[in-house]
Design a protein around this motif. Structure first.
Motif, PDB file in Angstrom:
ATOM      1  N   GLU A 146      10.576  20.536  -7.046  1.00 15.64           N
ATOM      2  CA  GLU A 146       9.523  20.844  -8.016  1.00 15.64           C
ATOM      3  C   GLU A 146      10.096  20.977  -9.413  1.00 15.64           C
ATOM      4  O   GLU A 146       9.507  20.510 -10.389  1.00 15.64           O
ATOM      5  N   LEU A 147      11.260  21.619  -9.516  1.00  8.99           N
ATOM      6  CA  LEU A 147      11.889  21.773 -10.825  1.00  8.99           C
ATOM      7  C   LEU A 147      12.253  20.413 -11.408  1.00  8.99           C
ATOM      8  O   LEU A 147      12.069  20.170 -12.605  1.00  8.99           O
ATOM      9  N   ALA A 148      12.752  19.520 -10.574  1.00  4.73           N
ATOM     10  CA  ALA A 148      13.111  18.177 -11.044  1.00  4.73           C
ATOM     11  C   ALA A 148      11.883  17.420 -11.521  1.00  4.73           C
ATOM     12  O   ALA A 148      11.926  16.693 -12.528  1.00  4.73           O
ATOM     13  N   GLU A 149      10.772  17.586 -10.811  1.00  2.00           N
ATOM     14  CA  GLU A 149       9.537  16.908 -11.208  1.00  2.00           C
ATOM     15  C   GLU A 149       9.036  17.433 -12.547  1.00  2.00           C
ATOM     16  O   GLU A 149       8.583  16.653 -13.410  1.00  2.00           O
ATOM     17  N   PRO A 179      11.790  31.312 -11.540  1.00  2.00           N
ATOM     18  CA  PRO A 179      13.043  31.194 -10.766  1.00  2.00           C
ATOM     19  C   PRO A 179      12.847  30.475  -9.442  1.00  2.00           C
ATOM     20  O   PRO A 179      11.779  30.520  -8.832  1.00  2.00           O
ATOM     21  N   LEU A 180      13.896  29.802  -9.021  1.00  2.00           N
ATOM     22  CA  LEU A 180      13.889  29.134  -7.727  1.00  2.00           C
ATOM     23  C   LEU A 180      14.137  30.144  -6.618  1.00  2.00           C
ATOM     24  O   LEU A 180      14.606  31.260  -6.853  1.00  2.00           O
ATOM     25  N   GLU A 206      -2.244  28.499 -12.616  1.00  2.00           N
ATOM     26  CA  GLU A 206      -1.023  27.909 -13.156  1.00  2.00           C
ATOM     27  C   GLU A 206      -0.039  27.520 -12.062  1.00  2.00           C
ATOM     28  O   GLU A 206       0.973  26.879 -12.343  1.00  2.00           O
ATOM     29  N   GLY A 207      -0.331  27.928 -10.827  1.00  2.00           N
ATOM     30  CA  GLY A 207       0.541  27.563  -9.721  1.00  2.00           C
ATOM     31  C   GLY A 207       1.669  28.536  -9.453  1.00  2.00           C
ATOM     32  O   GLY A 207       2.568  28.254  -8.655  1.00  2.00           O
ATOM     33  N   ALA A 250      17.754  16.599 -18.796  1.00  2.00           N
ATOM     34  CA  ALA A 250      18.306  16.316 -17.466  1.00  2.00           C
ATOM     35  C   ALA A 250      18.683  17.619 -16.759  1.00  2.00           C
ATOM     36  O   ALA A 250      18.588  17.728 -15.538  1.00  2.00           O
ATOM     37  N   GLY A 251      19.077  18.627 -17.542  1.00  2.00           N
ATOM     38  CA  GLY A 251      19.444  19.909 -16.963  1.00  2.00           C
ATOM     39  C   GLY A 251      18.476  21.009 -17.296  1.00  2.00           C
ATOM     40  O   GLY A 251      18.812  22.183 -17.234  1.00  2.00           O
ATOM     41  N   ALA A 252      17.250  20.630 -17.690  1.00  2.00           N
ATOM     42  CA  ALA A 252      16.252  21.623 -18.119  1.00  2.00           C
ATOM     43  C   ALA A 252      15.918  22.581 -17.003  1.00  2.00           C
ATOM     44  O   ALA A 252      15.799  22.199 -15.844  1.00  2.00           O
ATOM     45  N   SER A 253      15.754  23.877 -17.390  1.00  2.34           N
ATOM     46  CA  SER A 253      15.388  24.902 -16.397  1.00  2.34           C
ATOM     47  C   SER A 253      14.599  25.981 -17.071  1.00  2.34           C
ATOM     48  O   SER A 253      14.453  26.007 -18.268  1.00  2.34           O
TER      49      SER A 253
END
Length: 264
Positions: free
Chosen positions: A135-138, A219-220, A115-116, A261-264
């Motif tokens: 990566e989060l934006a992608e 988490p980042l 799953e990475g 646009a702000g998904a996390s």
């Protein structure tokens, strides 16, 4: 929710104290072999099978259950930040914490590698992948490409009463966000999105979107979202549901775009 990792005195590899309860003990090899022999139609020494129908033993199923429980616990630890980006964790050390052998932990970690979420470090264990904002934006972009058109189509086609049935799920995300626990919120967040997308009747869509959503929740590097961010995200769920119930398609389009646009 966060718990500190402690280095092992012998290996120096950080260990994590998971919040999950201990997993039931696994079967010993002799028991599994005996059961496999019976299931295959053979008889162990001193036993008479005659015309008895072979009955599958429960222990191999239990092992699969153990592996599933460990995988779920590790995913929770990832989202909660208990498994820290860049750190290496060994299967035996994690197995000791969960009260199981290293085998189901290693199998679960292999799935996370697919799953990475982690990468294999030969002769050491598994390193939690360090993720950045790119990566989060992608991931958010891919999710938007899949989910936004579907949501807009459903907004026009699904009866208002069906949207109203999702109210408890939306409110559950607000309660989960109020706890400030990212792992708790992650589960309710994905459940809400699954419930909405399931109205499409496309099981493959739901499965793929849920997998992308899970990846976006890791988490980042440098920390995870705080309570305020979780509350803001949950509030968008209830606002979107209100717009869907009101059949306000322009507002639905704006809210869906903003949410991803702000998904996390």
């Amino acid at each position: 929710m966060r718990q500190s990792a402690h280095g092992s005195a012998e290996t120096g590899i950080p260990q994590v104290r998971p919040t999950a309860s201990r997993v039931p003990p696994q079967p010993v090899a002799a028991d599994v072999d005996r059961e496999r022999g019976v299931a295959a139609g053979g008889a162990t020494r001193g036993e008479h099978t005659h015309s008895e129908q072979p009955i599958p033993g429960p222990r191999p199923v239990q092992r699969a259950s153990v592996r599933g429980q460990i995988l779920a616990a590790l995913r929770t630890a990832l989202v909660a930040g208990e498994l820290k980006p860049g750190e290496v964790y060994s299967a035996p050390a994690l197995g000791d914490r969960f009260g199981v052998s290293a085998t189901p932990v290693r199998e679960a970690m292999q799935q996370l590698a697919l799953e990475g979420a982690v990468e294999v470090v030969p002769n050491r264990g598994f390193r939690v992948v360090e993720r950045g904002t790119r990566e989060l934006a992608e991931l958010s972009e891919v999710r938007a490409l899949i989910e936004v058109p579907v949501m807009l189509r459903l907004a026009r086609a699904v009866p208002v009463e069906r949207w109203a049935e999702l109210r408890p799920s939306a409110e559950a995300t607000v309660r989960a966000a109020s706890t400030g626990c990212r792992a708790t919120y992650a589960e309710s967040d994905r459940a809400f999105h699954r419930a909405m997308l399931s109205l499409s009747g496309n099981e493959q869509l739901v499965r793929i979107s849920d997998d992308l959503h899970r990846r976006a929740q890791w988490p980042l590097v440098g920390g995870a979202a705080g309570r305020g961010e979780l509350m803001a995200d949950a509030a968008e769920h209830t606002a979107l549901l209100d717009a869907l119930v009101a059949h306000d398609l322009d507002l639905v389009r704006a809210l869906v775009g903003r949410h991803f646009a702000g998904a996390s």
